[in-house]
Design a protein around this motif. Sequence first.
Motif, PDB file in Angstrom:
ATOM      1  N   LEU A  18       0.832  -1.197   0.000  1.00  0.00           N
ATOM      2  CA  LEU A  18       0.000   0.000   0.000  1.00  0.00           C
ATOM      3  C   LEU A  18       0.869   1.250   0.000  1.00  0.00           C
ATOM      4  CD1 LEU A  18      -2.742  -0.927   2.646  1.00  0.00           C
ATOM      5  CD2 LEU A  18      -2.768  -1.301   0.173  1.00  0.00           C
ATOM      6  N   ASP A  19       0.291   2.354  -0.464  1.00  0.00           N
ATOM      7  CA  ASP A  19       0.987   3.629  -0.435  1.00  0.00           C
ATOM      8  C   ASP A  19       1.339   3.977   1.017  1.00  0.00           C
ATOM      9  OD1 ASP A  19      -1.925   3.705  -0.378  1.00  0.00           O
ATOM     10  OD2 ASP A  19      -1.791   5.875  -0.229  1.00  0.00           O
ATOM     11  N   ARG A  71      -3.179  -0.164  -7.772  1.00  0.00           N
ATOM     12  CA  ARG A  71      -3.218  -1.551  -7.288  1.00  0.00           C
ATOM     13  C   ARG A  71      -3.769  -2.548  -8.292  1.00  0.00           C
ATOM     14  NH1 ARG A  71      -5.991   0.389  -1.962  1.00  0.00           N
ATOM     15  NH2 ARG A  71      -4.381   1.850  -1.335  1.00  0.00           N
ATOM     16  N   PRO A  72      -4.755  -2.205  -9.115  1.00  0.00           N
ATOM     17  CA  PRO A  72      -5.240  -3.182 -10.103  1.00  0.00           C
ATOM     18  C   PRO A  72      -4.168  -3.613 -11.113  1.00  0.00           C
ATOM     19  CG  PRO A  72      -6.843  -1.414  -9.839  1.00  0.00           C
ATOM     20  CD  PRO A  72      -5.603  -1.003  -9.091  1.00  0.00           C
ATOM     21  N   PRO A  97      -5.963  -4.593   7.434  1.00  0.00           N
ATOM     22  CA  PRO A  97      -6.978  -5.400   6.728  1.00  0.00           C
ATOM     23  C   PRO A  97      -7.003  -5.133   5.214  1.00  0.00           C
ATOM     24  CG  PRO A  97      -7.902  -4.509   8.753  1.00  0.00           C
ATOM     25  CD  PRO A  97      -6.552  -3.845   8.552  1.00  0.00           C
ATOM     26  N   LEU A  98      -6.774  -3.894   4.807  1.00  0.00           N
ATOM     27  CA  LEU A  98      -6.726  -3.563   3.388  1.00  0.00           C
ATOM     28  C   LEU A  98      -5.492  -4.204   2.743  1.00  0.00           C
ATOM     29  CD1 LEU A  98      -7.905  -1.967   0.988  1.00  0.00           C
ATOM     30  CD2 LEU A  98      -6.519  -0.005   1.764  1.00  0.00           C
ATOM     31  N   ALA A  99      -4.370  -4.141   3.430  1.00  0.00           N
ATOM     32  CA  ALA A  99      -3.151  -4.774   2.918  1.00  0.00           C
ATOM     33  C   ALA A  99      -3.369  -6.279   2.783  1.00  0.00           C
ATOM     34  CB  ALA A  99      -1.972  -4.483   3.843  1.00  0.00           C
ATOM     35  N   LYS A 100      -4.006  -6.882   3.768  1.00  0.00           N
ATOM     36  CA  LYS A 100      -4.295  -8.326   3.725  1.00  0.00           C
ATOM     37  C   LYS A 100      -5.146  -8.663   2.505  1.00  0.00           C
ATOM     38  CE  LYS A 100      -7.131 -11.813   5.892  1.00  0.00           C
ATOM     39  NZ  LYS A 100      -8.176 -12.054   6.875  1.00  0.00           N
ATOM     40  N   ARG A 101      -6.192  -7.898   2.286  1.00  0.00           N
ATOM     41  CA  ARG A 101      -7.095  -8.167   1.166  1.00  0.00           C
ATOM     42  C   ARG A 101      -6.341  -8.105  -0.173  1.00  0.00           C
ATOM     43  NH1 ARG A 101     -11.766  -4.104  -0.251  1.00  0.00           N
ATOM     44  NH2 ARG A 101      -9.939  -3.077  -1.020  1.00  0.00           N
ATOM     45  N   HIS A 102      -5.545  -7.073  -0.357  1.00  0.00           N
ATOM     46  CA  HIS A 102      -4.810  -6.932  -1.624  1.00  0.00           C
ATOM     47  C   HIS A 102      -3.735  -8.002  -1.776  1.00  0.00           C
ATOM     48  CE1 HIS A 102      -6.766  -3.482  -3.334  1.00  0.00           C
ATOM     49  NE2 HIS A 102      -6.761  -2.910  -2.151  1.00  0.00           N
ATOM     50  N   LEU A 106      -3.742 -10.765  -4.765  1.00  0.00           N
ATOM     51  CA  LEU A 106      -2.568 -10.836  -5.616  1.00  0.00           C
ATOM     52  C   LEU A 106      -2.029 -12.252  -5.700  1.00  0.00           C
ATOM     53  CD1 LEU A 106      -0.361  -9.180  -7.180  1.00  0.00           C
ATOM     54  CD2 LEU A 106       0.897  -9.193  -5.015  1.00  0.00           C
ATOM     55  N   ILE A 107      -1.856 -12.898  -4.585  1.00  0.00           N
ATOM     56  CA  ILE A 107      -1.209 -14.202  -4.604  1.00  0.00           C
ATOM     57  C   ILE A 107      -2.127 -15.295  -5.142  1.00  0.00           C
ATOM     58  CG2 ILE A 107       0.505 -13.665  -2.870  1.00  0.00           C
ATOM     59  CD1 ILE A 107      -2.005 -15.839  -1.613  1.00  0.00           C
ATOM     60  N   GLN A 108      -3.405 -15.034  -5.244  1.00  0.00           N
ATOM     61  CA  GLN A 108      -4.308 -15.997  -5.891  1.00  0.00           C
ATOM     62  C   GLN A 108      -3.998 -16.103  -7.378  1.00  0.00           C
ATOM     63  OE1 GLN A 108      -8.249 -14.639  -4.963  1.00  0.00           O
ATOM     64  NE2 GLN A 108      -8.252 -15.619  -2.959  1.00  0.00           N
ATOM     65  N   GLN A 109      -3.344 -15.096  -7.942  1.00  0.00           N
ATOM     66  CA  GLN A 109      -3.003 -15.086  -9.358  1.00  0.00           C
ATOM     67  C   GLN A 109      -1.884 -16.064  -9.686  1.00  0.00           C
ATOM     68  OE1 GLN A 109      -4.794 -13.001 -11.499  1.00  0.00           O
ATOM     69  NE2 GLN A 109      -5.971 -12.550  -9.665  1.00  0.00           N
ATOM     70  N   ASP A 110      -1.059 -16.424  -8.686  1.00  0.00           N
ATOM     71  CA  ASP A 110       0.075 -17.315  -8.892  1.00  0.00           C
ATOM     72  C   ASP A 110       0.299 -18.092  -7.602  1.00  0.00           C
ATOM     73  OD1 ASP A 110       2.765 -18.369  -8.952  1.00  0.00           O
ATOM     74  OD2 ASP A 110       3.125 -17.070 -10.678  1.00  0.00           O
ATOM     75  N   SER A 111       0.130 -19.391  -7.663  1.00  0.00           N
ATOM     76  CA  SER A 111       0.135 -20.204  -6.444  1.00  0.00           C
ATOM     77  C   SER A 111       1.518 -20.602  -5.945  1.00  0.00           C
ATOM     78  CB  SER A 111      -0.702 -21.462  -6.662  1.00  0.00           C
ATOM     79  OG  SER A 111      -0.131 -22.253  -7.681  1.00  0.00           O
TER      80      SER A 111
END
Length: 185
Positions: A18-19, A71-72, A97-102, A106-111
């Motif tokens: 995050l920024d 972020r996108p 919590p925002l950092a956790k969500r992002h 992100l990591i769902q894109q590459d396991s």
Amino acid sequence: MEKRIKKGKASQVLVLGLDGSGKTSILNSIAANKGKLTTTPTATEGVNAICINNGNSKTEFLEIGGSEQLRPYWKMYLARALAVIFVVDSADHSRLPLAKRHLHQLIQQDSVLPLLVLANKQDLKNAYHITDIHDALALSEICENRRLFLIGTHVTKDDHDVSSGILDAKEFLAQLLSENSATIT
């Protein structure tokens, strides 16, 4: 891991978070092997790239800004990355919590992409301890098939000293990149 194999000896490490988390300061400390290089916070508007040459290999650190608008774009850079450094501000409790969500998105894109989480600003009085960061980011939920490391860091006030956390992060990255160099050539 096949999609990350490239010709030559270059490798790319994404630096995300995050920024305001301290990505640029950490990246500058890693690259220059010095403590704090600037005294004013900066917001990366877009991409900041730094290359480090280590004899016969070259590592490109690609920092992508952490503002809501940028972020996108993080996921677009995953295919070329050998590792991700995700920086969180340990003292900014309300944004964890925002950092956790992002991070989880992100990591769902590459396991299998190796992940180095830097719990930054550990020198601040109200910083969460590294175990609290582990829990707040739910890191135990994401490390099943990937190499995951969590290191507490801070950027020193002295231009000549580098914190032990930064040195640990550099050592981990050097080891990770040397292990992957056989698959890159």
